[in-house]
Motif scaffolding. Structure first.
Motif, PDB file in Angstrom:
ATOM      1  N   TYR A  44       0.850  -1.188   0.000  1.00 41.73           N
ATOM      2  CA  TYR A  44       0.000   0.000   0.000  1.00 41.73           C
ATOM      3  C   TYR A  44       0.885   1.237   0.000  1.00 41.73           C
ATOM      4  N   VAL A  45       0.579   2.169  -0.885  1.00 42.73           N
ATOM      5  CA  VAL A  45       1.324   3.419  -0.968  1.00 42.73           C
ATOM      6  C   VAL A  45       0.314   4.550  -0.787  1.00 42.73           C
ATOM      7  N   ASP A  46       0.582   5.445   0.176  1.00 44.20           N
ATOM      8  CA  ASP A  46      -0.328   6.570   0.406  1.00 44.20           C
ATOM      9  C   ASP A  46      -0.542   7.355  -0.882  1.00 44.20           C
ATOM     10  N   GLY A  47      -1.784   7.637  -1.202  1.00 46.53           N
ATOM     11  CA  GLY A  47      -2.114   8.440  -2.366  1.00 46.53           C
ATOM     12  C   GLY A  47      -2.233   7.660  -3.664  1.00 46.53           C
ATOM     13  N   TRP A  48      -1.862   6.391  -3.663  1.00 50.24           N
ATOM     14  CA  TRP A  48      -1.863   5.610  -4.899  1.00 50.24           C
ATOM     15  C   TRP A  48      -3.251   5.503  -5.519  1.00 50.24           C
ATOM     16  N   GLU A  49      -4.296   5.444  -4.676  1.00 48.02           N
ATOM     17  CA  GLU A  49      -5.645   5.285  -5.220  1.00 48.02           C
ATOM     18  C   GLU A  49      -6.072   6.482  -6.077  1.00 48.02           C
ATOM     19  N   ASN A  50      -5.412   7.633  -5.920  1.00 45.67           N
ATOM     20  CA  ASN A  50      -5.723   8.818  -6.709  1.00 45.67           C
ATOM     21  C   ASN A  50      -4.775   9.016  -7.890  1.00 45.67           C
ATOM     22  N   TYR A  51      -3.845   8.099  -8.062  1.00 46.55           N
ATOM     23  CA  TYR A  51      -2.828   8.232  -9.107  1.00 46.55           C
ATOM     24  C   TYR A  51      -3.446   8.062 -10.487  1.00 46.55           C
ATOM     25  N   LYS A  52      -3.131   8.977 -11.382  1.00 44.76           N
ATOM     26  CA  LYS A  52      -3.518   8.862 -12.786  1.00 44.76           C
ATOM     27  C   LYS A  52      -2.265   9.113 -13.612  1.00 44.76           C
ATOM     28  N   PRO A  53      -1.860   8.150 -14.413  1.00 40.33           N
ATOM     29  CA  PRO A  53      -0.661   8.357 -15.222  1.00 40.33           C
ATOM     30  C   PRO A  53      -0.869   9.466 -16.239  1.00 40.33           C
ATOM     31  N   LYS A  54       0.207  10.178 -16.578  1.00 38.93           N
ATOM     32  CA  LYS A  54       0.130  11.278 -17.551  1.00 38.93           C
ATOM     33  C   LYS A  54      -0.321  10.772 -18.917  1.00 38.93           C
ATOM     34  N   THR A  55       0.198   9.624 -19.319  1.00 38.04           N
ATOM     35  CA  THR A  55      -0.218   9.063 -20.597  1.00 38.04           C
ATOM     36  C   THR A  55      -1.465   8.231 -20.333  1.00 38.04           C
ATOM     37  N   SER A  56      -2.595   8.860 -20.502  1.00 36.25           N
ATOM     38  CA  SER A  56      -3.870   8.255 -20.176  1.00 36.25           C
ATOM     39  C   SER A  56      -4.240   7.165 -21.170  1.00 36.25           C
ATOM     40  N   ASN A  57      -4.643   6.022 -20.665  1.00 31.66           N
ATOM     41  CA  ASN A  57      -5.169   4.952 -21.498  1.00 31.66           C
ATOM     42  C   ASN A  57      -6.686   4.919 -21.379  1.00 31.66           C
ATOM     43  N   ALA A  58      -7.250   6.036 -20.970  1.00 28.37           N
ATOM     44  CA  ALA A  58      -8.686   6.113 -20.766  1.00 28.37           C
ATOM     45  C   ALA A  58      -9.408   5.865 -22.072  1.00 28.37           C
ATOM     46  N   LYS A  59     -10.464   5.115 -21.969  1.00 29.46           N
ATOM     47  CA  LYS A  59     -11.289   4.869 -23.145  1.00 29.46           C
ATOM     48  C   LYS A  59     -12.037   6.146 -23.489  1.00 29.46           C
ATOM     49  N   ILE A  60     -12.190   6.394 -24.750  1.00 30.58           N
ATOM     50  CA  ILE A  60     -12.952   7.541 -25.212  1.00 30.58           C
ATOM     51  C   ILE A  60     -14.389   7.062 -25.419  1.00 30.58           C
ATOM     52  N   SER A  61     -15.333   7.720 -24.772  1.00 32.09           N
ATOM     53  CA  SER A  61     -16.731   7.298 -24.864  1.00 32.09           C
ATOM     54  C   SER A  61     -17.288   7.561 -26.252  1.00 32.09           C
ATOM     55  N   ASP A  62     -18.413   6.924 -26.559  1.00 29.18           N
ATOM     56  CA  ASP A  62     -19.067   7.135 -27.851  1.00 29.18           C
ATOM     57  C   ASP A  62     -19.434   8.606 -28.029  1.00 29.18           C
ATOM     58  N   ASP A  63     -19.932   9.239 -26.961  1.00 23.03           N
ATOM     59  CA  ASP A  63     -20.277  10.664 -27.036  1.00 23.03           C
ATOM     60  C   ASP A  63     -19.038  11.510 -27.307  1.00 23.03           C
ATOM     61  N   ASP A  64     -17.904  11.132 -26.683  1.00 25.66           N
ATOM     62  CA  ASP A  64     -16.650  11.852 -26.929  1.00 25.66           C
ATOM     63  C   ASP A  64     -16.238  11.724 -28.392  1.00 25.66           C
ATOM     64  N   VAL A  65     -16.395  10.532 -28.959  1.00 19.56           N
ATOM     65  CA  VAL A  65     -16.018  10.318 -30.361  1.00 19.56           C
ATOM     66  C   VAL A  65     -16.881  11.184 -31.271  1.00 19.56           C
ATOM     67  N   ARG A  66     -18.168  11.263 -30.971  1.00 21.21           N
ATOM     68  CA  ARG A  66     -19.046  12.131 -31.769  1.00 21.21           C
ATOM     69  C   ARG A  66     -18.548  13.580 -31.714  1.00 21.21           C
ATOM     70  N   GLU A  67     -18.208  14.028 -30.507  1.00 16.66           N
ATOM     71  CA  GLU A  67     -17.718  15.402 -30.344  1.00 16.66           C
ATOM     72  C   GLU A  67     -16.377  15.595 -31.047  1.00 16.66           C
ATOM     73  N   ILE A  68     -15.497  14.622 -30.947  1.00 12.24           N
ATOM     74  CA  ILE A  68     -14.190  14.689 -31.616  1.00 12.24           C
ATOM     75  C   ILE A  68     -14.384  14.812 -33.128  1.00 12.24           C
ATOM     76  N   LYS A  69     -15.277  14.013 -33.679  1.00 10.26           N
ATOM     77  CA  LYS A  69     -15.524  14.071 -35.117  1.00 10.26           C
ATOM     78  C   LYS A  69     -16.117  15.420 -35.512  1.00 10.26           C
ATOM     79  N   ARG A  70     -17.015  15.960 -34.686  1.00 15.71           N
ATOM     80  CA  ARG A  70     -17.576  17.285 -34.979  1.00 15.71           C
ATOM     81  C   ARG A  70     -16.483  18.353 -34.954  1.00 15.71           C
ATOM     82  N   LEU A  71     -15.582  18.252 -33.968  1.00 18.22           N
ATOM     83  CA  LEU A  71     -14.486  19.222 -33.859  1.00 18.22           C
ATOM     84  C   LEU A  71     -13.538  19.121 -35.063  1.00 18.22           C
ATOM     85  N   LEU A  72     -13.267  17.897 -35.513  1.00 17.04           N
ATOM     86  CA  LEU A  72     -12.432  17.713 -36.702  1.00 17.04           C
ATOM     87  C   LEU A  72     -13.105  18.345 -37.922  1.00 17.04           C
ATOM     88  N   LEU A  73     -14.415  18.147 -38.037  1.00 21.99           N
ATOM     89  CA  LEU A  73     -15.162  18.735 -39.151  1.00 21.99           C
ATOM     90  C   LEU A  73     -15.107  20.256 -39.114  1.00 21.99           C
TER      91      LEU A  73
END
Length: 85
Positions: A7-36
């Motif tokens: 156990y490391v204090d604060g680890w549960e809040n750790y988010k790596p800088k290079t995010s592997n977060a999934k992009i939601s379907d709504d995000d993809v729609r917005e991304i495509k609109r922004l590209l357009l």
């Protein structure tokens, strides 16, 4: 091996800088609109806290092609013509 006993204090809040977060379907729609609208892949990547390469794959229809927005077919056709020119 998984270290469940460490156990490391604060680890549960750790988010790596290079995010592997999934992009939601709504995000993809917005991304495509922004590209357009002409926003750059770099700016969009910063907006969604993802790598530019993720946005590039969406822009080139290598990923998330199942999500369609109005005008997207024209965008992908335009990008394909740029490559072959």
């Amino acid at each position: 091996a998984t270290w469940t006993h460490v156990y490391v204090d604060g680890w549960e809040n750790y988010k790596p800088k290079t995010s592997n977060a999934k992009i939601s379907d709504d995000d993809v729609r917005e991304i495509k609109r922004l590209l357009l609208e002409g926003k750059t892949q770099k700016v969009i990547a910063e907006m969604f806290d993802v790598k530019q390469a993720s946005i590039s794959k969406i822009a080139r229809n290598e990923s998330r092609k199942d999500i369609v927005v109005d005008g997207w077919e024209n965008y992908t056709n335009r990008e394909t013509k740029k490559k072959s020119a």
